[in-house]
Design a protein around this motif. Structure first.
Motif, short mmCIF file in Angstrom:
data_model
loop_
_atom_site.label_atom_id
_atom_site.label_comp_id
_atom_site.label_asym_id
_atom_site.label_seq_id
_atom_site.Cartn_x
_atom_site.Cartn_y
_atom_site.Cartn_z
N ILE A 191 0.84 -1.20 0.00
CA ILE A 191 0.00 0.00 0.00
C ILE A 191 0.87 1.25 0.00
N MET A 235 2.22 1.89 -3.44
CA MET A 235 1.18 2.45 -4.31
C MET A 235 0.98 3.93 -4.04
N ASP A 276 1.33 7.33 -6.30
CA ASP A 276 0.26 8.34 -6.43
C ASP A 276 0.81 9.74 -6.16
N ARG A 332 -7.32 3.68 -0.62
CA ARG A 332 -6.42 2.51 -0.71
C ARG A 332 -6.44 1.69 0.58
N HIS A 342 -9.97 -0.01 0.68
CA HIS A 342 -10.10 -1.07 -0.32
C HIS A 342 -9.56 -2.40 0.21
N GLU A 343 -8.50 -2.33 1.02
CA GLU A 343 -7.95 -3.56 1.59
C GLU A 343 -8.97 -4.25 2.49
N GLU A 347 -1.89 1.92 -10.57
CA GLU A 347 -0.78 2.74 -10.08
C GLU A 347 -0.77 4.13 -10.72
#
Length: 232
Positions: A36, A39, A43, A74, A77-78, A111
């Motif tokens: 994470i 990522m 971003d 993010r 979402h996990e 990504e």
């Protein structure tokens, strides 16, 4: 974590089973944290590279609402992919209230994702977004119709956006079968409900503008009251 699972599953599983599930979810989340972080660093880089007004990456981290909304998404979402109830939606709605950016935790986003300015952006639950995608304010990635309500649950309702796509302000892209191909540029104000082939541009024809001079003079007649205001 356990509290949200209790609320949904108290009549299906024992307390011990729910506690064990909560521990497994947390363990998997912490295992995923390095990925994470990577990522999110990408971003940040996308935000810095994509905005000439950005003075540093630190400025993007601390002051850009788009990055804040992506950061919360993010994490949420996990939990979404692990079927955690309530928490993912609570998290993204908090970010929505802070930034005006509504990203459903179920969306799949690749990504180097960047939302410039951000206010009014909506990304639906079954949206799929590739890598190096940039959205501007007021963009909607939504469903064509939700009149069927819960009958649509679990079905693909929102568009797919492939790699290196830019969507300018005020554009709406709707429908689960709508695919925006790689490298497409969607102009501001576009309303797209059909798929667009790769490496093309969606251009909205400018409306005809009429500018008229007005020689009409408006005279206000009235009287001044005790507060110094004019009453017409």
């Amino acid at each position: 974590m356990a509290a949200s699972l209790y609320y949904r599953d108290y009549d299906k599983y024992s307390r011990e089973e729910i506690d064990s599930r909560a521990e497994d979810i947390c363990a998997e989340f912490f295992r995923r944290l390095p990925d994470i972080q990577q990522m999110l660093m990408k971003d940040v880089q996308a935000g810095y590279d994509g905005d000439p007004a950005a003075k540093s990456r630190e400025e993007v981290v601390f002051s850009y609402p788009g990055l804040f909304a992506i950061f919360v998404y993010r994490i949420a979402h996990e939990f979404y992919v692990q079927d955690v109830p309530f928490l993912p939606r609570i998290m993204t709605e908090y970010a929505h209230s802070r930034t005006g950016i509504d990203i459903n935790s179920g969306a799949t986003i690749g990504e180097y994702f960047f939302i410039d300015h951000g206010t009014g952006v909506v990304i639906g639950e079954t949206t799929e977004i590739g890598n190096y995608v940039k959205l501007y304010q007021g963009v909607t990635l939504g469903a064509l119709s939700t009149r069927s309500g819960q009958k649509l649950s679990g079905k693909k309702r929102h568009p797919t956006i492939e790699d290196h796509v830019t969507v300018y302000s005020g554009a709406s892209i709707l429908g689960g079968e709508t695919v925006i191909g790689e490298g497409v540029i969607v102009s501001g104000g576009a309303f797209v409900t059909k798929s667009v082939p790769p490496f093309t541009k969606v251009i909205v024809k400018n409306p005809e503008l009429q500018i008229k001079d007005s020689n009409v003079k408006v005279e206000l007649q009235g009287m001044e009251n005790k507060e110094g205001l004019w009453e017409i």
